[in-house]
Every structure is written in structure tokens, then in C-alpha cells.
Design a protein around this motif. Sequence first.
Motif, PDB file in Angstrom:
ATOM      1  N   GLY A 153      -3.453   8.743  -3.928  1.00 12.34           N
ATOM      2  CA  GLY A 153      -2.146   8.584  -3.308  1.00 12.34           C
ATOM      3  C   GLY A 153      -2.173   8.838  -1.818  1.00 12.34           C
ATOM      4  N   ALA A 154      -2.905   9.880  -1.406  1.00 14.45           N
ATOM      5  CA  ALA A 154      -3.011  10.185   0.014  1.00 14.45           C
ATOM      6  C   ALA A 154      -3.700   9.058   0.771  1.00 14.45           C
ATOM      7  CB  ALA A 154      -3.773  11.497   0.206  1.00 14.45           C
ATOM      8  N   LEU A 155      -4.772   8.500   0.192  1.00 15.09           N
ATOM      9  CA  LEU A 155      -5.461   7.394   0.859  1.00 15.09           C
ATOM     10  C   LEU A 155      -4.592   6.136   0.889  1.00 15.09           C
ATOM     11  CD1 LEU A 155      -9.239   7.517  -0.167  1.00 15.09           C
ATOM     12  CD2 LEU A 155      -8.184   8.033   2.028  1.00 15.09           C
ATOM     13  N   GLY A 156      -3.795   5.899  -0.143  1.00 13.85           N
ATOM     14  CA  GLY A 156      -2.918   4.728  -0.157  1.00 13.85           C
ATOM     15  C   GLY A 156      -1.880   4.773   0.947  1.00 13.85           C
ATOM     16  N   LEU A 157      -1.241   5.910   1.129  1.00 15.55           N
ATOM     17  CA  LEU A 157      -0.250   6.043   2.199  1.00 15.55           C
ATOM     18  C   LEU A 157      -0.913   5.945   3.569  1.00 15.55           C
ATOM     19  CD1 LEU A 157       1.974   8.898   0.707  1.00 15.55           C
ATOM     20  CD2 LEU A 157       2.510   6.452   0.847  1.00 15.55           C
ATOM     21  N   SER A 158      -2.128   6.491   3.682  1.00 12.96           N
ATOM     22  CA  SER A 158      -2.864   6.377   4.946  1.00 12.96           C
ATOM     23  C   SER A 158      -3.207   4.924   5.248  1.00 12.96           C
ATOM     24  CB  SER A 158      -4.145   7.225   4.890  1.00 12.96           C
ATOM     25  OG  SER A 158      -3.844   8.585   4.697  1.00 12.96           O
ATOM     26  N   ALA A 159      -3.605   4.173   4.210  1.00 17.37           N
ATOM     27  CA  ALA A 159      -3.942   2.757   4.403  1.00 17.37           C
ATOM     28  C   ALA A 159      -2.717   1.960   4.839  1.00 17.37           C
ATOM     29  CB  ALA A 159      -4.504   2.176   3.110  1.00 17.37           C
ATOM     30  N   LEU A 179       0.638   9.199  -6.442  1.00 18.01           N
ATOM     31  CA  LEU A 179       1.144  10.575  -6.389  1.00 18.01           C
ATOM     32  C   LEU A 179       1.997  10.863  -7.618  1.00 18.01           C
ATOM     33  CD1 LEU A 179       2.112  10.942  -2.612  1.00 18.01           C
ATOM     34  CD2 LEU A 179       0.150  11.965  -3.784  1.00 18.01           C
ATOM     35  N   GLY A 180       2.755   9.875  -8.061  1.00 15.25           N
ATOM     36  CA  GLY A 180       3.557  10.041  -9.267  1.00 15.25           C
ATOM     37  C   GLY A 180       2.706  10.283 -10.501  1.00 15.25           C
ATOM     38  N   PHE A 181       1.587   9.562 -10.618  1.00 11.78           N
ATOM     39  CA  PHE A 181       0.676   9.799 -11.744  1.00 11.78           C
ATOM     40  C   PHE A 181       0.116  11.223 -11.699  1.00 11.78           C
ATOM     41  CE2 PHE A 181       0.459   5.193 -12.528  1.00 11.78           C
ATOM     42  CZ  PHE A 181       0.350   5.179 -13.907  1.00 11.78           C
ATOM     43  N   GLY A 182      -0.122  11.733 -10.498  1.00  8.27           N
ATOM     44  CA  GLY A 182      -0.602  13.105 -10.379  1.00  8.27           C
ATOM     45  C   GLY A 182       0.449  14.119 -10.778  1.00  8.27           C
ATOM     46  N   LEU A 183       1.698  13.857 -10.426  1.00  4.61           N
ATOM     47  CA  LEU A 183       2.784  14.798 -10.700  1.00  4.61           C
ATOM     48  C   LEU A 183       3.320  14.685 -12.130  1.00  4.61           C
ATOM     49  CD1 LEU A 183       4.749  14.339  -7.354  1.00  4.61           C
ATOM     50  CD2 LEU A 183       3.471  16.382  -8.045  1.00  4.61           C
ATOM     51  N   ALA A 184       3.055  13.590 -12.811  1.00  5.12           N
ATOM     52  CA  ALA A 184       3.623  13.340 -14.137  1.00  5.12           C
ATOM     53  C   ALA A 184       3.208  14.427 -15.128  1.00  5.12           C
ATOM     54  CB  ALA A 184       3.185  11.978 -14.650  1.00  5.12           C
ATOM     55  N   ARG A 185       4.170  14.856 -15.932  1.00  8.67           N
ATOM     56  CA  ARG A 185       3.910  15.858 -16.966  1.00  8.67           C
ATOM     57  C   ARG A 185       4.398  15.413 -18.342  1.00  8.67           C
ATOM     58  NH1 ARG A 185       1.217  16.940 -13.450  1.00  8.67           N
ATOM     59  NH2 ARG A 185       1.010  18.860 -12.240  1.00  8.67           N
ATOM     60  N   GLU A 186       5.107  14.292 -18.404  1.00 11.30           N
ATOM     61  CA  GLU A 186       5.655  13.794 -19.653  1.00 11.30           C
ATOM     62  C   GLU A 186       5.321  12.311 -19.821  1.00 11.30           C
ATOM     63  OE1 GLU A 186       7.110  15.640 -21.858  1.00 11.30           O
ATOM     64  OE2 GLU A 186       7.240  17.484 -20.647  1.00 11.30           O
ATOM     65  N   PRO A 187       5.202  11.843 -21.065  1.00 13.22           N
ATOM     66  CA  PRO A 187       4.947  10.410 -21.298  1.00 13.22           C
ATOM     67  C   PRO A 187       5.971   9.500 -20.627  1.00 13.22           C
ATOM     68  CG  PRO A 187       4.634  11.646 -23.333  1.00 13.22           C
ATOM     69  CD  PRO A 187       5.198  12.610 -22.324  1.00 13.22           C
ATOM     70  N   ALA A 188       7.238   9.939 -20.554  1.00 13.58           N
ATOM     71  CA  ALA A 188       8.275   9.095 -19.952  1.00 13.58           C
ATOM     72  C   ALA A 188       7.977   8.807 -18.481  1.00 13.58           C
ATOM     73  CB  ALA A 188       9.637   9.768 -20.089  1.00 13.58           C
ATOM     74  N   ALA A 189       7.355   9.765 -17.793  1.00 14.70           N
ATOM     75  CA  ALA A 189       7.060   9.580 -16.368  1.00 14.70           C
ATOM     76  C   ALA A 189       6.033   8.475 -16.159  1.00 14.70           C
ATOM     77  CB  ALA A 189       6.564  10.896 -15.776  1.00 14.70           C
ATOM     78  N   TYR A 194       0.820  -1.213   0.000  1.00 15.63           N
ATOM     79  CA  TYR A 194       0.000   0.000   0.000  1.00 15.63           C
ATOM     80  C   TYR A 194       0.857   1.267   0.000  1.00 15.63           C
ATOM     81  CZ  TYR A 194      -4.261  -2.621   0.223  1.00 15.63           C
ATOM     82  OH  TYR A 194      -5.286  -3.463  -0.106  1.00 15.63           O
ATOM     83  N   ALA A 195       2.048   1.189   0.562  1.00 22.54           N
ATOM     84  CA  ALA A 195       2.973   2.329   0.473  1.00 22.54           C
ATOM     85  C   ALA A 195       3.386   2.558  -0.982  1.00 22.54           C
ATOM     86  CB  ALA A 195       4.196   2.082   1.351  1.00 22.54           C
ATOM     87  N   VAL A 196       3.663   1.464  -1.696  1.00 17.18           N
ATOM     88  CA  VAL A 196       4.008   1.587  -3.114  1.00 17.18           C
ATOM     89  C   VAL A 196       2.840   2.205  -3.887  1.00 17.18           C
ATOM     90  CG1 VAL A 196       4.505   0.284  -5.227  1.00 17.18           C
ATOM     91  CG2 VAL A 196       5.682  -0.289  -3.094  1.00 17.18           C
ATOM     92  N   TYR A 197       1.624   1.748  -3.597  1.00 18.14           N
ATOM     93  CA  TYR A 197       0.446   2.307  -4.276  1.00 18.14           C
ATOM     94  C   TYR A 197       0.365   3.821  -4.081  1.00 18.14           C
ATOM     95  CZ  TYR A 197      -4.388   3.523  -5.287  1.00 18.14           C
ATOM     96  OH  TYR A 197      -5.518   4.133  -5.796  1.00 18.14           O
ATOM     97  N   GLY A 198       0.487   4.257  -2.834  1.00 17.84           N
ATOM     98  CA  GLY A 198       0.371   5.680  -2.551  1.00 17.84           C
ATOM     99  C   GLY A 198       1.393   6.500  -3.306  1.00 17.84           C
ATOM    100  N   LEU A 199       2.639   6.036  -3.329  1.00 16.26           N
ATOM    101  CA  LEU A 199       3.697   6.772  -4.025  1.00 16.26           C
ATOM    102  C   LEU A 199       3.480   6.763  -5.533  1.00 16.26           C
ATOM    103  CD1 LEU A 199       6.756   5.530  -1.939  1.00 16.26           C
ATOM    104  CD2 LEU A 199       5.665   7.781  -1.824  1.00 16.26           C
ATOM    105  N   VAL A 200       3.033   5.631  -6.071  1.00 13.44           N
ATOM    106  CA  VAL A 200       2.802   5.548  -7.517  1.00 13.44           C
ATOM    107  C   VAL A 200       1.664   6.474  -7.936  1.00 13.44           C
ATOM    108  CG1 VAL A 200       1.975   4.026  -9.358  1.00 13.44           C
ATOM    109  CG2 VAL A 200       3.779   3.252  -7.812  1.00 13.44           C
TER     110      VAL A 200
END
Length: 389
Positions: free
Chosen positions: A362-368, A281-291, A273-279
Amino acid sequence: MTNILILGLASLLTDVSTEMVYPLLPLFLTQALGASPAVLGFIEGLAESTASLLRVFSGNISDRWGRRRPLAIAGYAASTAGKVLLYLALNWPTVLAGRLVDRLGKGIRTAPRDALIAESADPAIRGRAFGLHRAMDTLGASIGVVLAYVFLQASPGQYRAIFLWALIPAVLAVAVLFRVREPAAPARPERTPPLRWSALDRRLRGFLLVIFLFTLGNSSNQFLILRATSLGVSAANVILLYLTFNVVYTAVSYPAGRISDRVGRRLVLVAGYAVYGLVYLGFGLAREPAAVSALFPLYGIYIGLSEGVEKALVADLAPRHLRATAIGLHATLVGIGLFPASLLAGWLWTAFGPAAPFYFGGALGLSASAALFAVLPPGARRAATAPVP
């Protein structure tokens, strides 16, 4: 292990069929049928949640009846019928009907099938049994995605032709299940008592509550596909990204189950679930296809760490005569949460932009992850893997 291998083969074939269709649905809906992301969220949320309501009842019927196989076969057959409707769809309500029938089939089969897996494996290797099943399941998903990519490259935009080809492995999966044998059932009470929340193990109650709350931020995976396309990833390349997700999921599932047999379910689930939360958040922050290209395989790690291990944990903590019911309750709570989660994701996307649902998830994943660390404390690590009679 024969039953587990047969059930794994059935799931492999079913996922070949499903994943020839699933990654194309958001493209089919938005490009071919002109539906919006909000409609996609409505269809996926309603289909998953409605189907999940059946899972606890299907599990309870299986426990009362004392049989698993007939319900599993009926569920896989219904999912095949749902794919016929997708092939015939000319508008999004027909897609909704197809998804409902498909997911109703999943709702019928999931708890009896998982109970078959639990009862066909020694408790000491239950984690790896579920891990093996998930690995075979996701191997089929990877094959299905590859086939979808090949067909789409050969005939761009011909979604219905791909849906038709997808029926072949779905039919074969139903046929394979007739080779499954019902495990010898131990002595059961004359009357299977109804499932009462207060009768469940305290750790199981806490776990189910955390999972339900987490699910409110865990919208349909199709929003990941939409996020990739919103950043400029082509339809064909989105399918390849979805393939990498499934390949990683396949590779992680069995080792994760095996590790959970040794160190306990708690540590593996907290990490997942920690991995889920970080991933997310990464989808939210992504601005390029490579991300997003880097995030799809990381998302496969989360699924590999969590899905089979969750089922093994529920099977560990549920009494034998209510095992299918408890497994069904877990799946029902997850599915009930998916409807508001997908609706909310569609609304957040429309109102605040594509990144918003991923920040929330992401916030709920880290909380879980933190909540599971508390609900299953270190002293319960070994107890969480001890079988309940």
C-alpha cells in the motif's frame, strides 16, 4: 477492428482456461500438496519473473522479423502445454514447472500481441482498443472463475479434474489466432537498431522506472486469496470474491481506455495507483471477512484503470520500429520486480503476520501514484497521448 476482436477472443478463451486454474492454485498447493505460503511466493515470483525476461527479447525479435502473429501463436500454445503439467502435478516442483511453461508462453506472446493491437488501431482510439482487449480478456476470466466455482461445488477438492477441463478453451484460443492478419508494415530501417535506454522518450524512461519500483511491492494476486482465507472466507466464497474482482475489472477497462484517449493517460494512471495503495492498506487493516469482500471489487477498479492504459502509453511513446521491443521492456521490468516482490511478501507474511505485505504494498502504491504525477506533468498530458512515428 477485426484483428482486435480476434485477439480479444483468443485472450477471452485463454483467460477462461487460466482462471479455472489460477484461483485454485493456492488451495491446491497448500491443501492438497501441503506447501507453505513461502513456497507459493517462490513459485509465483520465479514463474512470472523468468517469463518476463523473454518479453523484451520476444518483442525485439518481432520488430527485427517484422512479424507478430507466429510468436503470438507459439506463446499461446506454450501456455496450453503448461496447464497439462498442472494436471499431472503430484508435488510442488511439478506445479512450478507447469507455471514456468505457462508463463514462458505469456512472455513469448505478450509483446507481439500488444504490438498487433497497437498497429491494428488508429492512434486516436488506441486507448479504447487496449481497453476493449482487456475487457474481453477479463470477461473470459470471469467466465473461468464461474466455471471453477461450479466445478468445485459439484466436486469439492477435485482440483485435477478442473485443470483437465480447462484445457478445452486453451486449445480453442490457439486455433482462433490463425485468423489474425498481419497489419501492413510501414517502411523500416534496413537494420532495426538495438534498444538503448538513452534513446527512449524521457517520459517513457521515467514511467518505466516508477513502474519497476512500484512492482517491488506488488506481489502475486494469490496473496489476496490467502489473505481472504486467513480471515475465515471459505474456498468457494474466495472464488466468488475473485469473480467480483474480474467483473469489475471487465466493466472498468474499456471506459478507462476511452477516458484516457480524451484526457490523457496521466490522470487515469495516477488515479489507478492511488486506488491500489488504498486497497492494499485496506487488506492489511481488514479483520473480518466482510472487509475483504468489499476490497476485492475495489481492486478490480485499480486493474481496470491501469493495465490497458499503461500499454497504450508505452505504445504512444515508442517509435514504430521498436514498439514491440518497448512493450516487451515494460512487461519485463514488471515481471523482474514480481519475483522479489512475491518472495518478500511470503517472508513478510511468515515473519510479521498476514497484514505486513499489504502495508508495504500500500505504501509503495501511494508513492507510485505521486511519482507518476511528477513524471508525467500537466504540460505533457496531451503529448502523452500523441502518437510517436
